[in-house]
Enzyme design. Structure first.
Site, PDB file in Angstrom:
ATOM      1  N   GLU A 207      24.700 -18.602  18.779  1.00 23.44           N
ATOM      2  CA  GLU A 207      24.286 -19.870  19.284  1.00 23.44           C
ATOM      3  C   GLU A 207      23.274 -20.619  18.802  1.00 23.44           C
ATOM      4  O   GLU A 207      22.008 -20.067  18.865  1.00 23.44           O
ATOM      5  CB  GLU A 207      24.158 -19.674  20.828  1.00 23.44           C
ATOM      6  CG  GLU A 207      24.120 -21.148  21.575  1.00 23.44           C
ATOM      7  CD  GLU A 207      23.172 -20.899  22.828  1.00 23.44           C
ATOM      8  OE1 GLU A 207      23.116 -22.011  23.566  1.00 23.44           O
ATOM      9  OE2 GLU A 207      23.025 -19.836  23.317  1.00 23.44           O
ATOM     10  N   CYS A 241      18.123 -26.803  21.816  1.00 19.00           N
ATOM     11  CA  CYS A 241      19.067 -26.729  20.833  1.00 19.00           C
ATOM     12  C   CYS A 241      20.151 -27.786  21.078  1.00 19.00           C
ATOM     13  O   CYS A 241      20.832 -28.307  20.050  1.00 19.00           O
ATOM     14  CB  CYS A 241      19.961 -25.448  20.630  1.00 19.00           C
ATOM     15  SG  CYS A 241      20.727 -25.006  22.278  1.00 19.00           S
TER      16      CYS A 241
END
Length: 338
Positions: A207, A241
């Protein structure tokens, strides 16, 4: 860890579900303590830790507690196809744990990153070695104590604070069956290359970071668009993110949107996570804490310098805040070239 996995699997899905539920209960019972640890570690406003991070972590463990229980039994299916089809034929589909999982998490959402890695692995019956970021070990260490208190068997969860060397040791070790990493894209590429060299063909999930765009259409509600944009961009000091760090605005709304988002940035209190403005979350003046460390501060100031040098219009911020710590003014650029 493999011995711990055998003990964890012996508990069955029902038992793992009960353990995860107990852990969620303990997180809620120690919510204020965990919120303060998260703020002291990461620097985020205490209101974010208290109202967002801790409740979300508890809810993640509760979700996987239910999944462990509901997914404990195998599933009977009727095979289909020219070879397997036939009267009275049944097949049993049963999920098995991957094995020993090496999980590596970043510093931006320590408590939630723990839950997102530990929850699914423990629900499935895996054991985990969790490598935490060197900047933010405190909440993971405390959750480790709560895991023991909840009654998880020894060796099922192993927490290892450390830096790059610890992360490399996890990735390169041949006894791990899976690596799960959340962090920078460049590091993810390195991990992919290391895992490809492994003799045991360990599984890998990544991720990684990104530049998430937000689009403000011609029909958008201006006030709501500004609220969403400032939250998506500045929550957790912008260290997210999926932060909406690029905003595309319809030309008919562009000037008004720029004026309003710049005003909102200038109104944000930039404070330490425990100071009074950090005690409440207000969409009109959402508090902002310091960046995580000197490296992150230098990276952000470098981006700001590049924006100015490349001709973007600096609408708000752009400077360090005049106080001790890694504080940066909330910054907005406009008229960027594609």
């Amino acid at each position: 860890s493999r011995a711990g996995g055998a003990r964890g699997r012996a508990a069955g899905g029902q038992g793992r579900g009960r353990l995860l539920s107990r852990l969620a209960d303990l997180i809620e019972q120690h919510a204020e303590e965990l919120a303060w640890l998260e703020t002291l570690d990461n620097g985020k406003p205490i209101a974010e830790s208290r109202e967002l991070d801790v409740p979300l972590a508890a809810s993640v463990y509760r979700f996987y507690a239910g999944l462990a229980t509901s997914g404990a039994a195998g599933q009977l299916v009727r095979p289909s196809g020219p070879v397997t089809a036939g009267e009275g034929l049944l097949a049993l589909v049963e999920d098995e744990p991957v094995g020993v999982v090496g999980a590596i998490i970043p510093w931006n959402f320590p408590l939630n990153m723990q839950a997102w890695k530990l929850g699914p692995a423990l629900a499935a019956g895996c054991t985990v070695v969790l490598k935490t970021a060197p900047q933010t070990p405190l909440s993971a260490n405390r959750v480790g104590e709560l895991i023991v208190e909840a009654g998880f068997p020894p060796g099922v969860v192993n927490i290892v604070p450390g830096g790059d060397d610890a992360g490399k040791a996890v990735v390169q070790h041949e006894l791990f069956d899976k690596i799960a990493f959340t962090g920078q894209t460049a590091v993810g590429r390195q991990i992919r290359q290391e895992v490809a060299k492994s003799d045991n063909m360990k599984r890998l999930s990544l991720e990684l970071g990104g530049k998430s765009p937000m689009v403000v259409t011609e029909s958008a509600d201006m006030a709501r668009a500004v609220d969403i944009a400032q939250l998506g961009l500045f929550v957790n000091q912008g260290q997210c993110c999926c932060a909406s760090s690029r905003i595309f605005v319809h030309s008919s709304l562009y000037d008004e949107f720029c004026e309003k988002i710049a005003a909102r940035a200038e109104a944000k209190p930039v404070v330490a996570g425990w100071e009074r403005p950090a005690q409440e979350l207000d969409e009109k003046a959402w508090p902002q804490g310091p960046q995580i460390d000197q490296d992150q501060l230098d990276r952000i100031m470098g981006y700001i310098r590049s924006g100015v040098q490349e001709g973007a219009n600096l609408l708000a911020g752009g400077q360090r805040v005049d106080r001790d710590g890694y504080f940066v003014q909330p910054t907005v650029f406009a008229n960027l070239l594609a």
